[in-house]
Design an enzyme around this catalytic site. Structure first.
Site, PDB file in Angstrom:
ATOM      1  N   CYS A 303      34.424 121.791   4.014  1.00 48.55           N
ATOM      2  CA  CYS A 303      34.020 120.871   2.950  1.00 48.55           C
ATOM      3  C   CYS A 303      33.264 121.558   1.815  1.00 48.55           C
ATOM      4  O   CYS A 303      33.373 121.139   0.661  1.00 48.55           O
ATOM      5  CB  CYS A 303      33.177 119.752   3.526  1.00 48.55           C
ATOM      6  SG  CYS A 303      31.728 120.315   4.438  1.00 48.55           S
ATOM      7  N   GLU A 400      40.074 117.208  -3.240  1.00 41.08           N
ATOM      8  CA  GLU A 400      39.886 118.186  -2.168  1.00 41.08           C
ATOM      9  C   GLU A 400      41.214 118.459  -1.471  1.00 41.08           C
ATOM     10  O   GLU A 400      41.886 117.533  -1.016  1.00 41.08           O
ATOM     11  CB  GLU A 400      38.865 117.669  -1.166  1.00 41.08           C
ATOM     12  CG  GLU A 400      38.548 118.670  -0.059  1.00 41.08           C
ATOM     13  CD  GLU A 400      37.524 118.145   0.922  1.00 41.08           C
ATOM     14  OE1 GLU A 400      36.603 118.897   1.280  1.00 41.08           O
ATOM     15  OE2 GLU A 400      37.643 116.969   1.333  1.00 41.08           O
TER      16      GLU A 400
END
Length: 497
Positions: A303, A400
């Site tokens: 992340c 992402e």
């Protein structure tokens, strides 16, 4: 320890590597049980693309049993002497260190993490456990009212919540547990941990170590399961707080589910972190850092990784040349081989999604510097991919990827770099590369992120709070702030006449 069975897979040299996988159970109140419903999941080894184990999945009855036992165990655990809680956590940390080789092997089979990075994460998980062991006997309140000035004696009592649900992710399962459970336990809470069905073996081993350390039954419970089990867990009326690591869609469902009772939630979500490379940076160090972080752990499946490189226009060509050399040196292969620095993505669906994003990025005008395709080998291997000429507003720069893709965009001024870095809805990590620390601090103050790391400062240092803003989540893990997430403060006052 858990019962073991052998599974095999082929590595890049067409030899056979053996990985012993534990038989997975629901771990409730110190017992190994199986779901009454008989629900199960076929685990697929991402190195081979083949099923290597069938694991049980927690059903509603299993979740209810685990929460009930954790609730029963809470009163005794909260009254356990802080020194004893510290002692048990320190034993657990030592056991994590002692079993690091087994942890690394399981990681290779679960999600394809190379042993080279897995050993570092095992050591880091032990360090997080030791750090929070040290907080167990430092729960202190403060005097808030003065008899002379306020006519009262006022003070605060920090107290544990009770049963805390810990829903952890698949990309670093032990690390995700270590970022939550030790702090919650040190504060006096009991926990029910739900690992991802993609990575059930680490949770089984972790529970073995918890029991070997001597934690009382019911204080820690582990339930491998799908989203259905997670929903049952977070909405259970005896669960007093939720800590979740994962993606925004699931986080949205958790927030919605917890809204009815205003149940507090900690969210550690995704990121689209920018690495700003200024023209005075050490380019060898900056490029090596970015490629190592983006590709060297778990093929970009993290992340807080620097997946966007914002490069000053005057050094773009030099940066690209260095990156090509670095990517060419990356060795993909069997994650259990110490020479392997790059493994697969976690699943077929992940591979299809990532490949689709790469194809759309090229169609939108980005230029391939390296990679861009699927590797010609079994399993879910994608070539380390670097794109340049990336429009800051494009999908590949805004969403992402959670895969081995780095997007390069140029800038001309510090202000432009800050604007581009802040242009996404995420706000987890940001990075700066420069020899001018005054400039670095000025830029750091303007970046909208939970953390800013300068010149290769490491991620996930336990003494620093970690957590994002925006759609990267809310709340903190790490540092004193990460401990205080698991304490609620009660005020007490008595009138002094």
């Amino acid at each position: 320890m858990s019962d073991l069975r052998e599974t095999t897979h082929k590595n890049s040299r067409n030899t056979t590597a053996h990985v012993a996988l534990p038989q997975v159970h629901l771990r409730i109140n110190g017992e190994k049980v199986l779901p009454r419903s008989g629900e199960s999941w076929d685990h697929v080894n991402p190195v081979t693309g083949e099923v290597d184990a069938t694991v049980p999945l927690a059903d509603a009855a299993g979740v209810d049993d685990a929460v009930r036992h954790a609730h029963t165990a809470f009163d005794g655990w909260r009254r356990t002497a802080p020194a004893r809680r510290r002692e048990l956590l320190l034993k657990l940390a030592d056991l994590i260190d002692r079993h690091s080789d087994e942890i690394v092997r399981l990681g290779a089979a679960e999600n394809g993490r190379p042993a080279r990075s897995g050993s570092g994460l095992a050591a880091l998980a032990a360090e997080w456990t030791r750090y929070y062991a040290g907080w167990a006997d430092k729960i202190i309140g403060e005097v808030t009212g003065s008899p002379q000035q306020d006519g009262e004696l006022g003070y605060t009592l920090p107290q544990p919540y009770g049963v805390v649900a810990l829903v952890v992710t698949w990309n670093a399962p032990l690390m995700s547990i270590a970022m939550k459970a030790p702090a919650a336990l040190a504060a006096g809470n009991t926990v029910v941990i739900k690992p991802s069905e993609l990575t059930p073996f680490t949770g089984e081993l972790f529970m073995d170590l918890v029991e070997e350390a001597g934690f009382p039954p019911g204080v820690v419970n582990v339930l491998p399961g799908t989203a259905d089990a997670g929903n049952r867990l977070v909405t259970h009326p005896l669960v007093r707080k939720v800590s979740f690591t994962g993606g925004l869609p699931t986080a949205t469902k958790i927030l919605t589910a917890c809204a009815e009772t205003a149940k507090p939630v900690v969210l550690e979500l995704g990121g689209k972190s920018a690495n700003i490379v200024l023209e005075d940076a050490d380019l060898d160090a900056a490029c090596a850092f970015n490629m190592g972080a983006a590709f060297g752990g778990l093929a970009g499946q993290g992340c807080g990784l620097p997946t966007r490189m914002l490069v000053h226009e005057s050094i773009h060509d030099e940066v690209v040349a260095r990156i090509r050399t670095l990517v060419d040196a990356i060795q993909a292969g069997d994650p259990t081989d110490p020479a392997t620095g790059y493994g697969p993505v976690v699943s077929q669906s992940a591979m299809d999604r990532i490949m689709g994003m790469i194809e759309r990025a090229v169609a939108d005008g980005a230029t391939l510097v390296a990679g861009g395709g699927r590797m010609d080998r079994p399993g879910y291997y994608i070539e380390p991919t670097v794109l340049t000429d990336v429009d800051p507003s494009s999908e590949i720069a805004q969403i992402e990827v959670f895969g081995p893709v780095v997007a390069i965009t140029t800038f001309s001024t510090d202000e432009e770099a800050i604007t581009i870095a802040n242009s996404t809805r995420y706000g987890l990590s940001s990075y700066i590369q420069t020899k001018n620390l005054t400039r670095a601090h000025r830029i750091a103050a303007e970046l909208e992120a939970g953390e800013v790391l300068i010149n290769g400062a490491p991620n996930l240092a336990v003494h620093r709070p970690f957590g994002g803003i925006g759609i990267s989540g809310g709340g903190k893990e790490g540092g004193r702030a990460g401990f205080e997430e698991f304490l609620r403060v009660k005020s007490v006052a008595i009138t002094i006449r």
